[in-house]
Design an enzyme around this catalytic site. Structure first.
Site, PDB file in Angstrom:
ATOM      1  N   GLU A  88      35.232  47.865  51.130  1.00 24.95           N
ATOM      2  CA  GLU A  88      36.408  48.353  51.875  1.00 24.95           C
ATOM      3  C   GLU A  88      36.096  49.656  52.630  1.00 24.95           C
ATOM      4  O   GLU A  88      36.995  50.456  52.887  1.00 24.95           O
ATOM      5  CB  GLU A  88      37.597  48.551  50.939  1.00 24.95           C
ATOM      6  CG  GLU A  88      38.074  47.279  50.265  1.00 24.95           C
ATOM      7  CD  GLU A  88      38.517  46.187  51.227  1.00 24.95           C
ATOM      8  OE1 GLU A  88      38.729  46.484  52.425  1.00 24.95           O
ATOM      9  OE2 GLU A  88      38.636  45.026  50.791  1.00 24.95           O
TER      10      GLU A  88
ATOM     11  N   HIS B 298      41.021  52.552  46.048  1.00 29.72           N
ATOM     12  CA  HIS B 298      41.397  51.142  46.175  1.00 29.72           C
ATOM     13  C   HIS B 298      41.102  50.439  44.860  1.00 29.72           C
ATOM     14  O   HIS B 298      40.023  50.609  44.296  1.00 29.72           O
ATOM     15  CB  HIS B 298      40.631  50.464  47.310  1.00 29.72           C
ATOM     16  CG  HIS B 298      40.762  48.973  47.284  1.00 29.72           C
ATOM     17  ND1 HIS B 298      41.996  48.353  47.330  1.00 29.72           N
ATOM     18  CD2 HIS B 298      39.849  47.985  47.175  1.00 29.72           C
ATOM     19  CE1 HIS B 298      41.805  47.044  47.262  1.00 29.72           C
ATOM     20  NE2 HIS B 298      40.516  46.801  47.161  1.00 29.72           N
TER      21      HIS B 298
ATOM     22  N   HIS C  39      42.646  46.917  42.028  1.00 29.27           N
ATOM     23  CA  HIS C  39      43.328  45.623  41.941  1.00 29.27           C
ATOM     24  C   HIS C  39      44.235  45.566  40.719  1.00 29.27           C
ATOM     25  O   HIS C  39      43.955  44.830  39.764  1.00 29.27           O
ATOM     26  CB  HIS C  39      42.295  44.485  41.857  1.00 29.27           C
ATOM     27  CG  HIS C  39      41.262  44.494  42.944  1.00 29.27           C
ATOM     28  ND1 HIS C  39      39.942  44.210  42.736  1.00 29.27           N
ATOM     29  CD2 HIS C  39      41.375  44.776  44.273  1.00 29.27           C
ATOM     30  CE1 HIS C  39      39.272  44.287  43.880  1.00 29.27           C
ATOM     31  NE2 HIS C  39      40.117  44.642  44.832  1.00 29.27           N
TER      32      HIS C  39
ATOM     33  N   HIS D   2      45.967  41.097  47.002  1.00 32.85           N
ATOM     34  CA  HIS D   2      44.636  41.714  46.913  1.00 32.85           C
ATOM     35  C   HIS D   2      44.636  42.960  46.015  1.00 32.85           C
ATOM     36  O   HIS D   2      43.961  42.986  45.001  1.00 32.85           O
ATOM     37  CB  HIS D   2      44.165  42.052  48.342  1.00 32.85           C
ATOM     38  CG  HIS D   2      42.817  42.711  48.394  1.00 32.85           C
ATOM     39  ND1 HIS D   2      42.064  42.776  49.542  1.00 32.85           N
ATOM     40  CD2 HIS D   2      42.091  43.378  47.462  1.00 32.85           C
ATOM     41  CE1 HIS D   2      40.922  43.418  49.300  1.00 32.85           C
ATOM     42  NE2 HIS D   2      40.919  43.798  48.036  1.00 32.85           N
TER      43      HIS D   2
END
Ligand SMILES: [Zn+2]
Length: 164
Positions: A12, A35, A37, A108
């Site tokens: 990412e 980031h 999940h 996501h």
């Protein structure tokens, strides 16, 4: 730690670089982007109901008072896009520009910015805890009631939180 092991950048990277570029340009106090999940937040993003602008924010805020206190600007939503793509990076910087500190990427994960990594993690953790509370109620067979608008407005007023 293996000193000579090659370290590949995150897939990412476009989103992280684009967002940091914006933070620097704005003179923002935010120094990190995270980031990850989180299972429950990603699960909720599989329902159209929670992808409407601020529907998820209001539900999560209403599950437990700390959510609004720790995430006063709420959770932005970015529709599903190819992971690692420049399109996802652009949509993320656009959602952050609308005033969110944390953005949910449909099906996501989440992307958060903050002053340090623990603060960013805390925001994601508190949001995911609220999602867990909601889903726990659903698993017990009822729709969680949530705090009322009046209760949430009182909270925002007493703790001087931004009004959304
Ligand atoms: Zn990811």
């Amino acid at each position: 730690m293996v000193a000579d092991a090659p370290v590949a950048p995150t897939s990412e990277l476009p989103a992280h670089l684009a967002v940091h570029d914006d933070l620097l340009a704005q003179g923002s106090p935010c120094r990190v982007s995270l980031h990850t999940h989180p299972i429950e937040l990603v699960a909720l993003s599989h329902s159209r109901r929670w992808l409407e602008e601020d529907a998820l924010t209001r539900m999560l805020w209403s599950m437990i008072p700390e959510t609004r206190a720790f995430c006063p600007r709420g959770l932005g939503v970015v529709p599903y896009m190819l992971p690692g793509s420049v399109e996802l990076a652009a949509a993320t910087r656009s959602a952050l520009a609308r005033g969110y500190d944390v953005v949910l990427w449909e099906k996501h994960g989440v992307f958060a910015v903050d002053t340090d990594i623990l603060e960013a993690f805390d925001q994601v953790d508190v949001l995911n805890k609220a999602a867990q509370i909601y889903l726990s109620g659903k698993a017990m067979g009822f729709e969680p009631e949530g705090m009322s608008d009046g209760q949430m407005n009182e909270l925002a007023k007493v703790f001087s939180l931004p009004v959304k």
